[in-house]
Design an enzyme around this catalytic site. Structure first.
Site, PDB file in Angstrom:
ATOM      1  CE  LYS A  94     -11.023 -27.873  28.027  1.00 48.70           C
ATOM      2  NZ  LYS A  94      -9.828 -28.678  28.321  1.00 48.70           N
ATOM      3  NE  ARG A 101      -6.170 -34.393  31.030  1.00 49.36           N
ATOM      4  CZ  ARG A 101      -6.518 -33.139  30.749  1.00 49.36           C
ATOM      5  NH1 ARG A 101      -7.051 -32.385  31.710  1.00 49.36           N
ATOM      6  NH2 ARG A 101      -6.313 -32.628  29.561  1.00 49.36           N
ATOM      7  CG  HIS A 144      -2.913 -31.214  28.178  1.00 50.85           C
ATOM      8  ND1 HIS A 144      -3.195 -30.075  27.449  1.00 50.85           N
ATOM      9  CD2 HIS A 144      -3.528 -31.041  29.374  1.00 50.85           C
ATOM     10  CE1 HIS A 144      -3.958 -29.257  28.171  1.00 50.85           C
ATOM     11  NE2 HIS A 144      -4.173 -29.822  29.339  1.00 50.85           N
ATOM     12  NE  ARG A 201      -4.423 -29.564  22.817  1.00 52.79           N
ATOM     13  CZ  ARG A 201      -3.336 -30.289  23.141  1.00 52.79           C
ATOM     14  NH1 ARG A 201      -2.719 -31.002  22.229  1.00 52.79           N
ATOM     15  NH2 ARG A 201      -2.877 -30.301  24.366  1.00 52.79           N
ATOM     16  CE1 TYR A 247     -32.514 -18.243  53.716  1.00 53.33           C
ATOM     17  CE2 TYR A 247     -31.073 -18.002  51.812  1.00 53.33           C
ATOM     18  CZ  TYR A 247     -32.308 -18.331  52.358  1.00 53.33           C
ATOM     19  OH  TYR A 247     -33.315 -18.745  51.538  1.00 53.33           O
ATOM     20  CB  CYS A 277     -29.999 -16.070  48.480  1.00 55.15           C
ATOM     21  SG  CYS A 277     -30.127 -14.889  49.833  1.00 55.15           S
ATOM     22  CG  MET A 278     -30.477 -21.241  44.476  1.00 55.19           C
ATOM     23  SD  MET A 278     -31.757 -22.500  44.518  1.00 55.19           S
ATOM     24  CE  MET A 278     -31.176 -23.564  45.815  1.00 55.19           C
ATOM     25  CG  ASP A 279     -33.181 -18.319  43.481  1.00 60.84           C
ATOM     26  OD1 ASP A 279     -32.625 -19.126  42.719  1.00 60.84           O
ATOM     27  OD2 ASP A 279     -33.948 -18.667  44.401  1.00 60.84           O
TER      28      ASP A 279
HETATM   29  C1  LIG Z   1      -8.719 -27.824  27.913  1.00 61.45           C
HETATM   30  C2  LIG Z   1      -7.608 -28.263  27.060  1.00 61.45           C
HETATM   31  C3  LIG Z   1      -6.881 -27.339  26.295  1.00 61.45           C
HETATM   32  C4  LIG Z   1      -7.037 -25.834  26.440  1.00 61.45           C
HETATM   33  O1  LIG Z   1      -6.323 -25.410  27.589  1.00 61.45           O
HETATM   34  P1  LIG Z   1      -6.243 -23.872  28.036  1.00 61.45           P
HETATM   35  O2  LIG Z   1      -5.396 -23.890  29.239  1.00 61.45           O
HETATM   36  O3  LIG Z   1      -7.649 -23.453  28.319  1.00 61.45           O
HETATM   37  O4  LIG Z   1      -5.654 -23.119  26.901  1.00 61.45           O
HETATM   38  C5  LIG Z   1      -5.952 -27.830  25.407  1.00 61.45           C
HETATM   39  N1  LIG Z   1      -5.734 -29.164  25.283  1.00 61.45           N
HETATM   40  C6  LIG Z   1      -6.398 -30.068  26.026  1.00 61.45           C
HETATM   41  C7  LIG Z   1      -6.081 -31.521  25.863  1.00 61.45           C
HETATM   42  C8  LIG Z   1      -7.340 -29.663  26.943  1.00 61.45           C
HETATM   43  O5  LIG Z   1      -7.968 -30.566  27.695  1.00 61.45           O
END
Ligand SMILES: *Cc1c(COP(=O)(O)O)cnc(C)c1O
Length: 403
Positions: free
Chosen positions: A47, A152, A181, A246, A290, A337-339
């Site tokens: 992700k 969540r 999770h 995961r 700045y 700065c920004m850049d």
């Molecule tokens: C982001 C996420 C993960 C991965 O978590 P890490 O801490 O980066 O290993 C696993 N499961 C779910 C549902 C997540 O949102």
């Protein structure tokens, strides 16, 4: 390999390190399991553009590594739209992709079109998904998502059985996974983590007793994989954690926190470099950048580098960051700065074009390694390496290398 971009600021993505981290993680998980257990499958979490590393090249490398190791590998994203570049890419047409955030009912067409697995967490949504899948006669794979304490997403454990009874009859949905999770897997105090595992295991057993079985049982984020051995019993490992891993952050080379009892030895995947764009020799007492927040403490040379907060070199690092040039540390001085931003290099005779490392490793004169990591930035900013990596913006070109 694409041509080197014109701008000298670059994020180099080391795909060899990504592969090594994949191995390290799966080995740790497998060690924690009873000896006759099959290797767990892998859902590599890609992700947020693979945590800022670039989703398509990282996904390809991870899938290849899974193949090499003989590990069934799929990908995890947070939103359906994140899967679009994966589906558009060549070489991975049959890749399985799961969206780990529950969908809205109106997302059904997109999930069908992109052939995505989804979180089963609402009956209404699942009805819409089943109806949409019926139009093309396909089956959509889903994962029952349980809220065991994160608060969540997911359904409440005491409602799981009734939920499964009511949705298992939907004709075009196959619930082949069950997941949850963790809220505290990466914290030193394991009590809440253990409690979540216990609730997950109990719910799983209740569902099994009622005749529901799941091919994929998954809860193990990076922290949980790291800590499996020290904190969980065998049944929990077997049931709750390890038929499918995961992980996200650990693949990219960072432990999720400093509190782990057994942190991984990982290789950061991203390094960030630029080069000196101009130099000026200044007398003592001159203000820099700045707000004039830095004043030269002596006659010195100030070097300018073309990277700033719009690249993810966060302004909050003002007064706290340093860089590496030719194996030595130099402070970033004055407001970022920004850049661009400025470095005090003292009396060094560096030239325009000399390489500057913001994240990554260099070698000091005596051959020792000097290194700056996303952990260093995170500590300075009071955040976590996740936010640093995902915060390197799209303006910074990614260059992929194997070594
Ligand atoms: C982001 C996420 C993960 C991965 O978590 P890490 O801490 O980066 O290993 C696993 N499961 C779910 C549902 C997540 O949102």
């Amino acid at each position: 390999m694409p041509a080197k971009p014109l701008r000298s600021t670059l994020a180099s993505i080391n795909l060899t390190h990504l592969r090594q981290n994949f191995r390290t993680l799966t080995e740790r998980a497998w060690e924690a399991l009873p000896s006759n257990t099959p290797r767990p499958a892998m859902m590599a979490v890609v992700k947020a553009d693979a945590y800022g590393h670039g989703i398509v090249p990282c996904a390809k490398a991870l899938l290849e590594e899974g193949k090499t190791l003989g590990i069934e590998t799929m990908l995890g994203v947070a939103f359906a739209a994140e899967a679009a570049p994966l589906r558009a890419a060549e070489d991975m047409p049959d890749t399985r992709i799961a969206v780990v955030t529950p969908p809205f009912a109106h997302g059904a067409a997109e999930y069908c079109r992109l052939n995505l697995e989804f979180c089963a967490a609402s009956r209404t949504t699942m009805q819409a998904f089943s109806a949409e899948a019926a139009k093309t006669g396909r089956m959509l794979n889903a994962h029952l998502t349980l809220d065991t304490g994160m608060r969540r997403d997911g359904i409440q454990p005491h409602e799981a059985l009734e939920f499964m009874r009511s949705v298992s009859t939907l004709p075009h949905i196959n619930i082949h996974g069950i997941c949850t999770h963790f809220a505290t897997a990466d914290e030193a105090d394991k009590r809440y983590f253990q409690k979540q595992i216990q609730i997950f295991t109990e719910t799983l057993n209740t569902l099994r007793d009622a005749g529901f079985s799941f091919r994929y049982i998954h809860a193990a984020n990076s922290g949980a994989i790291a800590e499996a051995n020290v904190t969980t019993n065998r049944e929990a490992r077997n049931n709750a954690l390890f038929t499918l891993l995961r992980p996200g952050i650990a693949l990219y080379g960072y432990n999720p926190s400093h509190e782990l009892h057994s942190p991984f030895a990982l290789q950061p995947v991203m390094s960030l470099t630029t080069s000196i764009i101009s130099l000026r020799r200044l007398p003592k007492g001159e203000a820099v950048s700045y707000g004039c927040r830095y004043t030269t403490p002596r006659e010195t040379t100030i070097a300018t580098i073309p990277i700033g907060y719009a690249d993810g070199f966060r302004r909050g690092l003002t007064g706290k960051a340093r860089v590496i040039i030719q194996g030595k540390f130099y402070p970033v001085v004055g407001t970022i700065c920004m850049d661009q931003c400025m470095i005090d290099i003292g009396d060094e005779a560096f030239c325009v074009g000399d390489e500057v490392i913001l994240l990554g490793a260099g070698q000091s004169e005596n051959g020792a390694e000097v290194r700056i990591t996303a952990d260093d930035w995170a500590t300075a900013l009071g955040t976590i390496p996740y936010e640093i990596c995902t915060g390197i913006t799209g303006r910074v070109p990614r260059l992929y290398e194997e070594c």
